[in-house]
Design an enzyme around this catalytic site. Structure first.
Site, PDB file in Angstrom:
ATOM      1  N   GLY A  14      39.335  25.882  31.090  1.00  0.00           N
ATOM      2  CA  GLY A  14      38.920  26.816  30.041  1.00  0.00           C
ATOM      3  C   GLY A  14      38.091  26.221  28.926  1.00  0.00           C
ATOM      4  O   GLY A  14      38.101  26.728  27.807  1.00  0.00           O
ATOM      5  N   SER A  15      37.318  25.176  29.218  1.00  0.00           N
ATOM      6  CA  SER A  15      36.525  24.601  28.122  1.00  0.00           C
ATOM      7  C   SER A  15      35.395  25.545  27.686  1.00  0.00           C
ATOM      8  O   SER A  15      35.053  25.598  26.503  1.00  0.00           O
ATOM      9  CB  SER A  15      35.976  23.218  28.498  1.00  0.00           C
ATOM     10  OG  SER A  15      34.981  23.317  29.474  1.00  0.00           O
ATOM     11  N   ARG A  25      43.231  42.221  47.897  1.00  0.00           N
ATOM     12  CA  ARG A  25      42.262  41.931  46.841  1.00  0.00           C
ATOM     13  C   ARG A  25      42.056  43.163  45.951  1.00  0.00           C
ATOM     14  O   ARG A  25      41.905  43.062  44.755  1.00  0.00           O
ATOM     15  CB  ARG A  25      40.931  41.532  47.505  1.00  0.00           C
ATOM     16  CG  ARG A  25      40.027  40.687  46.673  1.00  0.00           C
ATOM     17  CD  ARG A  25      38.855  40.202  47.502  1.00  0.00           C
ATOM     18  NE  ARG A  25      39.103  38.927  48.150  1.00  0.00           N
ATOM     19  CZ  ARG A  25      38.890  37.739  47.575  1.00  0.00           C
ATOM     20  NH1 ARG A  25      38.432  37.664  46.356  1.00  0.00           N
ATOM     21  NH2 ARG A  25      39.117  36.632  48.226  1.00  0.00           N
ATOM     22  N   MET A  52      37.876  31.571  39.372  1.00  0.00           N
ATOM     23  CA  MET A  52      37.606  31.171  40.747  1.00  0.00           C
ATOM     24  C   MET A  52      38.022  32.235  41.772  1.00  0.00           C
ATOM     25  O   MET A  52      38.556  31.907  42.831  1.00  0.00           O
ATOM     26  CB  MET A  52      38.313  29.836  41.052  1.00  0.00           C
ATOM     27  CG  MET A  52      37.896  28.705  40.122  1.00  0.00           C
ATOM     28  SD  MET A  52      36.111  28.421  40.095  1.00  0.00           S
ATOM     29  CE  MET A  52      35.910  27.571  41.656  1.00  0.00           C
ATOM     30  N   ARG A  53      37.784  33.503  41.456  1.00  0.00           N
ATOM     31  CA  ARG A  53      38.010  34.567  42.433  1.00  0.00           C
ATOM     32  C   ARG A  53      36.715  35.333  42.597  1.00  0.00           C
ATOM     33  O   ARG A  53      36.097  35.723  41.594  1.00  0.00           O
ATOM     34  CB  ARG A  53      39.066  35.584  41.964  1.00  0.00           C
ATOM     35  CG  ARG A  53      40.428  35.048  41.713  1.00  0.00           C
ATOM     36  CD  ARG A  53      41.103  34.462  42.911  1.00  0.00           C
ATOM     37  NE  ARG A  53      41.416  35.397  43.976  1.00  0.00           N
ATOM     38  CZ  ARG A  53      41.843  35.014  45.184  1.00  0.00           C
ATOM     39  NH1 ARG A  53      41.973  33.742  45.470  1.00  0.00           N
ATOM     40  NH2 ARG A  53      42.126  35.911  46.100  1.00  0.00           N
ATOM     41  N   LEU A  81      34.784  38.551  43.080  1.00  0.00           N
ATOM     42  CA  LEU A  81      35.121  39.942  42.780  1.00  0.00           C
ATOM     43  C   LEU A  81      34.413  40.869  43.770  1.00  0.00           C
ATOM     44  O   LEU A  81      33.255  40.633  44.132  1.00  0.00           O
ATOM     45  CB  LEU A  81      34.711  40.262  41.346  1.00  0.00           C
ATOM     46  CG  LEU A  81      35.489  39.436  40.297  1.00  0.00           C
ATOM     47  CD1 LEU A  81      34.807  39.490  38.936  1.00  0.00           C
ATOM     48  CD2 LEU A  81      36.934  39.906  40.205  1.00  0.00           C
ATOM     49  N   HIS A 117      27.285  29.765  35.499  1.00  0.00           N
ATOM     50  CA  HIS A 117      27.254  29.021  36.762  1.00  0.00           C
ATOM     51  C   HIS A 117      26.628  27.651  36.493  1.00  0.00           C
ATOM     52  O   HIS A 117      25.592  27.560  35.817  1.00  0.00           O
ATOM     53  CB  HIS A 117      26.418  29.794  37.787  1.00  0.00           C
ATOM     54  CG  HIS A 117      26.339  29.102  39.109  1.00  0.00           C
ATOM     55  ND1 HIS A 117      27.417  29.035  39.965  1.00  0.00           N
ATOM     56  CD2 HIS A 117      25.338  28.408  39.704  1.00  0.00           C
ATOM     57  CE1 HIS A 117      27.064  28.331  41.043  1.00  0.00           C
ATOM     58  NE2 HIS A 117      25.808  27.950  40.912  1.00  0.00           N
ATOM     59  N   GLY A 141      26.333  40.359  45.013  1.00  0.00           N
ATOM     60  CA  GLY A 141      26.098  39.082  45.706  1.00  0.00           C
ATOM     61  C   GLY A 141      26.527  37.918  44.802  1.00  0.00           C
ATOM     62  O   GLY A 141      26.192  37.911  43.624  1.00  0.00           O
TER      63      GLY A 141
HETATM   64  C1  GRF Z   1      32.164  25.360  34.583  1.00  0.00           C
HETATM   65  O1  GRF Z   1      31.344  24.324  35.039  1.00  0.00           O
HETATM   66  C2  GRF Z   1      31.597  26.703  34.949  1.00  0.00           C
HETATM   67  O2  GRF Z   1      30.199  26.748  34.924  1.00  0.00           O
HETATM   68  C3  GRF Z   1      32.063  26.889  36.361  1.00  0.00           C
HETATM   69  O3  GRF Z   1      33.363  26.346  36.378  1.00  0.00           O
HETATM   70  C4  GRF Z   1      33.497  25.388  35.333  1.00  0.00           C
HETATM   71  C5  GRF Z   1      34.625  25.848  34.470  1.00  0.00           C
HETATM   72  O4  GRF Z   1      34.969  24.905  33.476  1.00  0.00           O
HETATM   73  N1  GRF Z   1      31.953  28.250  36.765  1.00  0.00           N
HETATM   74  P1  GRF Z   1      35.899  25.335  32.269  1.00  0.00           P
HETATM   75  O5  GRF Z   1      37.163  25.927  32.857  1.00  0.00           O
HETATM   76  O6  GRF Z   1      35.154  26.323  31.445  1.00  0.00           O
HETATM   77  O7  GRF Z   1      36.188  24.068  31.541  1.00  0.00           O
END
Ligand code: GRF
Length: 193
Positions: free
Chosen positions: A13-14, A66, A91-92, A94, A110, A144
């Site tokens: 979550g940075s 889902r 990381m899902r 949608l 991204h 997509g």
């Molecule tokens: C980041 O590099 C973001 O672009 C990608 O996953 C990573 C997540 O990092 N989708 P964080 O959880 O925000 O630290």
């Protein structure tokens, strides 16, 4: 009026933290009204709670399909009065059902200069391809994966002795600057319409 934004995370979550810090400025056009994770142990939830931001967990493993998971997600967002969703390391993938429901209100960051390197392992793939420049993209989410219209990008150099980790760290710094700016742009434009 500030736009009520939910940040969706799966881990550290940075990027969410960078959005929370930016949103602390009185003139920032968005309020982080919810941090939602699909993993109960997502590290970022601790930060959000300490920052007094409402949190929610919608654990995808608790749903048979889902579609059931996404209905629960959609309900959680509506119950918090969310107007815009920012994916940040969520990381899902949608489905079109969810993406359609949130069309024009769903953005993602991204770690690559799209349309290059959609998907995972972007830093290693950029190194393997001999790129001299890499970076990150904030984009609208469409059906997509990593294909929606680009909102903003930031580039960083690839250095000769880079590993995937050193390159990822440089890109991550750029992400932390880019995402708050891009979110402000999107919310600023929204409030003008
Ligand atoms: C980041 O590099 C973001 O672009 C990608 O996953 C990573 C997540 O990092 N989708 P964080 O959880 O925000 O630290």
């Amino acid at each position: 009026m500030k736009t009520r934004v939910a940040v969706l995370i799966s881990g550290r979550g940075s990027n969410m933290q960078s959005l929370v810090h930016a949103a602390a400025a009185p003139d920032y056009p968005a309020e982080i009204a919810l941090v939602l994770a699909n993993k109960p142990l997502a590290k970022g939830l601790e930060f959000a709670s300490q920052a007094n931001i409402p949190t929610a967990i919608v654990d995808h493993t608790a749903y048979a399909t889902r579609e059931d998971f996404e209905r629960a997600l959609d309900e959680a967002l509506h119950s918090h009065g969310i107007e815009l969703v920012a994916l940040a390391g969520f990381m899902r993938v949608l489905t079109p059902w969810f993406v359609d429901r949130w069309a024009g209100k769903l953005i993602n960051i991204h770690p690559a200069l799209l349309p290059k390197f959609k998907g995972l392992d972007t830093h290693q793939r950029a190194l393997d391809a001999g790129e001299t420049e890499h970076g990150c993209t904030v984009h609208w989410v469409s059906a997509g994966v990593d294909e929606g219209a680009i909102i903003a990008q930031a580039a960083v150099p690839v250095l000769p002795d880079d590993t995937a980790d050193t390159l990822a760290a440089r890109v991550l710094q750029a992400e932390h600057a880019l995402y708050p700016r891009a979110l402000a742009d999107v919310c600023g434009k929204k409030s003008e319409t």
